[in-house]
Design a protein around this motif. Structure first.
Motif, PDB file in Angstrom:
ATOM      1  N   UNK A  29       0.696  -1.237  -0.062  1.00 18.19           N
ATOM      2  CA  UNK A  29      -0.064   0.008   0.102  1.00 18.19           C
ATOM      3  C   UNK A  29       0.854   1.217  -0.053  1.00 18.19           C
ATOM      4  N   UNK A  30       0.808   1.959  -1.155  1.00 17.18           N
ATOM      5  CA  UNK A  30       1.697   3.307  -1.175  1.00 17.18           C
ATOM      6  C   UNK A  30       1.100   4.253  -0.424  1.00 17.18           C
ATOM      7  N   UNK A  31       1.915   5.267   0.126  1.00 17.45           N
ATOM      8  CA  UNK A  31       1.439   6.123   1.048  1.00 17.45           C
ATOM      9  C   UNK A  31       2.105   7.725   0.863  1.00 17.45           C
ATOM     10  N   UNK A  32       1.765   8.566   1.167  1.00 16.08           N
ATOM     11  CA  UNK A  32       2.454   9.898   1.531  1.00 16.08           C
ATOM     12  C   UNK A  32       2.130  10.421   2.795  1.00 16.08           C
ATOM     13  N   UNK A  33       2.954  11.329   3.228  1.00 15.52           N
ATOM     14  CA  UNK A  33       2.717  12.050   4.454  1.00 15.52           C
ATOM     15  C   UNK A  33       2.637  13.321   4.261  1.00 15.52           C
ATOM     16  N   UNK A  34       1.659  14.145   5.013  1.00 19.73           N
ATOM     17  CA  UNK A  34       1.647  15.597   4.946  1.00 19.73           C
ATOM     18  C   UNK A  34       1.286  15.934   6.420  1.00 19.73           C
TER      19      UNK A  34
END
Length: 100
Positions: A29-34
């Protein structure tokens, strides 16, 4: 509380994805943080892979990680939105303003 099957999950920070091994390869599961939010952007599965129960458990494990790290979860994929609908106990992880 619903039972969660603990999976061996690797947080591959370099590839920005959570990974778990399955018989036919790897599910990720690909993710990005913000800020204090994690955006779940893509689910990758081996070709012809259809174990929805494992994918659901994988997402539950990711939700538990989000709880531990005090992150809000932003579901980008329709499949992850569906997961939240089927598992309302995780709706408190949604940031304010996101309704499912």
């Amino acid at each position: 509380m619903e039972t969660i099957i603990k999976l061996e999950i690797k947080d591959n920070a370099f590839a920005r994805q959570f990974e778990t091994k399955v018989e036919t390869g790897m599910v990720s599961v690909e993710y990005s943080f913000q800020e204090k939010k994690i955006f779940l952007t893509k689910i990758n599965v081996p070709e012809n892979y259809s174990d929805e129960e494992l994918i659901s458990n994988f997402l539950k494990n990711i939700m538990e990680t989000a709880v531990e790290k005090k992150l809000k979860v932003v579901p980008i994929l329709p499949k992850i939105v569906t997961f939240f609908k089927k598992n309302p106990i995780y709706k408190e992880l949604l940031p304010p303003g996101i309704r499912i």
